[in-house]
Design a protein around this motif. Structure first.
Motif, mmCIF file in Angstrom:
data_model
loop_
_atom_site.group_PDB
_atom_site.id
_atom_site.type_symbol
_atom_site.label_atom_id
_atom_site.label_comp_id
_atom_site.label_asym_id
_atom_site.label_seq_id
_atom_site.Cartn_x
_atom_site.Cartn_y
_atom_site.Cartn_z
ATOM 1 N N ASP A 183 -10.069 5.119 7.609
ATOM 2 C CA ASP A 183 -9.768 5.314 9.018
ATOM 3 C C ASP A 183 -8.608 4.409 9.406
ATOM 4 O O ASP A 183 -8.389 3.355 8.789
ATOM 5 N N ARG A 184 -7.904 4.794 10.457
ATOM 6 C CA ARG A 184 -6.732 4.034 10.863
ATOM 7 C C ARG A 184 -7.060 2.562 11.135
ATOM 8 O O ARG A 184 -6.289 1.668 10.801
ATOM 9 N N ALA A 185 -8.204 2.324 11.736
ATOM 10 C CA ALA A 185 -8.571 0.948 12.076
ATOM 11 C C ALA A 185 -8.827 0.092 10.844
ATOM 12 O O ALA A 185 -8.756 -1.143 10.917
ATOM 13 N N ASP A 186 -9.120 0.734 9.711
ATOM 14 C CA ASP A 186 -9.497 -0.006 8.510
ATOM 15 C C ASP A 186 -8.403 -0.050 7.442
ATOM 16 O O ASP A 186 -8.481 -0.881 6.529
ATOM 17 N N LEU A 187 -7.422 0.835 7.535
ATOM 18 C CA LEU A 187 -6.462 1.000 6.445
ATOM 19 C C LEU A 187 -5.744 -0.300 6.106
ATOM 20 O O LEU A 187 -5.715 -0.716 4.944
ATOM 21 N N GLY A 188 -5.140 -0.932 7.099
ATOM 22 C CA GLY A 188 -4.368 -2.141 6.830
ATOM 23 C C GLY A 188 -5.198 -3.239 6.219
ATOM 24 O O GLY A 188 -4.769 -3.898 5.258
ATOM 25 N N ARG A 189 -6.391 -3.447 6.747
ATOM 26 C CA ARG A 189 -7.262 -4.502 6.233
ATOM 27 C C ARG A 189 -7.695 -4.220 4.796
ATOM 28 O O ARG A 189 -7.678 -5.116 3.949
ATOM 29 N N GLU A 190 -8.073 -2.986 4.529
ATOM 30 C CA GLU A 190 -8.542 -2.634 3.185
ATOM 31 C C GLU A 190 -7.422 -2.783 2.161
ATOM 32 O O GLU A 190 -7.637 -3.307 1.058
ATOM 33 N N ALA A 191 -6.229 -2.326 2.517
ATOM 34 C CA ALA A 191 -5.097 -2.431 1.591
ATOM 35 C C ALA A 191 -4.737 -3.894 1.347
ATOM 36 O O ALA A 191 -4.474 -4.304 0.206
ATOM 37 N N PHE A 192 -4.728 -4.682 2.417
ATOM 38 C CA PHE A 192 -4.385 -6.095 2.283
ATOM 39 C C PHE A 192 -5.411 -6.821 1.416
ATOM 40 O O PHE A 192 -5.030 -7.621 0.543
ATOM 41 N N GLU A 193 -6.681 -6.549 1.628
ATOM 42 C CA GLU A 193 -7.714 -7.221 0.844
ATOM 43 C C GLU A 193 -7.625 -6.829 -0.627
ATOM 44 O O GLU A 193 -7.843 -7.668 -1.514
ATOM 45 N N TRP A 194 -7.295 -5.555 -0.896
ATOM 46 C CA TRP A 194 -7.141 -5.138 -2.294
ATOM 47 C C TRP A 194 -5.979 -5.906 -2.926
ATOM 48 O O TRP A 194 -6.098 -6.438 -4.035
ATOM 49 N N THR A 239 2.613 -3.037 -6.765
ATOM 50 C CA THR A 239 3.058 -2.509 -5.485
ATOM 51 C C THR A 239 2.040 -1.513 -4.943
ATOM 52 O O THR A 239 1.476 -0.710 -5.691
ATOM 53 N N VAL A 240 1.811 -1.567 -3.637
ATOM 54 C CA VAL A 240 0.813 -0.721 -2.984
ATOM 55 C C VAL A 240 1.460 -0.007 -1.807
ATOM 56 O O VAL A 240 2.004 -0.659 -0.900
ATOM 57 N N ALA A 241 1.426 1.315 -1.795
ATOM 58 C CA ALA A 241 1.889 2.083 -0.647
ATOM 59 C C ALA A 241 0.740 2.190 0.350
ATOM 60 O O ALA A 241 -0.334 2.702 0.014
ATOM 61 N N VAL A 242 0.960 1.704 1.559
ATOM 62 C CA VAL A 242 -0.027 1.805 2.627
ATOM 63 C C VAL A 242 0.443 2.946 3.526
ATOM 64 O O VAL A 242 1.264 2.765 4.421
ATOM 65 N N ILE A 243 -0.078 4.133 3.263
ATOM 66 C CA ILE A 243 0.416 5.361 3.895
ATOM 67 C C ILE A 243 -0.271 5.518 5.241
ATOM 68 O O ILE A 243 -1.330 6.126 5.361
ATOM 69 N N ASN A 244 0.361 4.963 6.264
ATOM 70 C CA ASN A 244 -0.234 4.892 7.597
ATOM 71 C C ASN A 244 0.003 6.142 8.433
ATOM 72 O O ASN A 244 -0.357 6.193 9.606
#
Length: 261
Positions: free
Chosen positions: A185-196, A101-106
């Motif tokens: 950065d906000r623009a990268d958070l979702g992509r980086e978390a998803f790729e991990w 499980t990964v928390a994506v703290i946006n």
């Protein structure tokens, strides 16, 4: 693919990653109804044979602000204890999930929001997020496992500093202390978390679950029990198809093909 949908929580599946999104404007505050939906959502993600990892995030510019203060103001001692048991149970089940499980703290993760993030295995945060347990400023203490999991994450001195002052950390400070695994950065958070999370898709599901169980046993039952859990897990995994496939692939110098059996 949609795995679960509720007024406040949805679960979508893409590339082996189940994304659980909390949507309770304006700040994604936790109440009984939201916790029930979150419980059901994570259970749906765990049950899906096509999901290999789980992301948890919030909508807007907040992760989860914490417990609904309006609701808390209506509680007496008995009902507060009942709510504490409900939220602890939900977060305990998230922690015990067999899948990573990964928390994506946006955005800000305060009070119950940080406690939810602490129940996840990995934490990534947006650069301008604040993370803290400010309950002391209300004359209260965290009730969703925060005193325990924060101490496990940071050690006694750092945990007590946060608990006694209620002062939140900036994301960069949380990274320095090891409270989060990455800051983006906000623009990268979702992509980086998803790729991990997607990088785990080709991995061995049974071994993921076993590794989590070994760590959890150490934290809940101590080091000696953790050693026993390791040996038990190794014994079980060696006789699985995945265990045999992993060893064979290594010897044959090829990529393994794990099937979760």
């Amino acid at each position: 693919m949609l795995l679960f949908e509720n007024d406040n929580v949805t679960v979508t599946l893409a590339s082996g990653v189940a994304t659980v999104t909390i949507d309770r404007p304006p700040v994604n505050a936790l109440n009984r109804e939201l916790l029930g939906a979150l419980d059901a959502a994570v259970a749906a993600a765990v049950r899906s044979p096509d999901s290999h990892s789980i992301l948890l995030t919030g909508t807007g510019r907040r992760f989860v602000a914490g417990a609904d203060i309006t609701m808390l103001a209506q509680l007496d001692g008995r009902s507060a204890a009942e709510f504490g048991k409900i939220i602890q149970g939900t977060f305990n089940r998230i922690e015990a999930a067999s899948k990573p499980t990964v928390a994506v703290i946006n955005g800000d993760a305060l009070g119950g929001g940080l406690e939810l993030a602490l129940a996840c295995d990995i934490r990534f945060a947006v650069a301008d997020a604040r993370l803290g347990l400010p309950e002391i400023r209300l004359g209260l203490v965290p009730g969703a496992g925060g005193t325990q999991r924060l101490t496990e994450a940071l050690g006694k001195p750092r945990a007590l500093e946060m608990l006694l002052t209620g002062t939140p950390l900036r994301a960069s400070q949380a990274l320095d202390l090891g409270l989060v695994n990455g800051v983006f950065d906000r623009a990268d958070l979702g992509r980086e978390a998803f790729e991990w999370a997607r990088s785990l898709t080709a991995g061995p599901p049974l071994a993921y679950a076993a590794a989590k169980a070994c760590v959890r046993t150490n934290l809940t039952a101590g080091r000696d029990r953790g050693f026993l859990e390791e040996v038990k897990s190794l014994e079980n995994l060696v006789d699985t198809a995945d265990g045999r496939e992993g060893v064979a692939a290594f010897l044959q110098k090829r990529a393994p093909h794990f099937r979760g059996c």
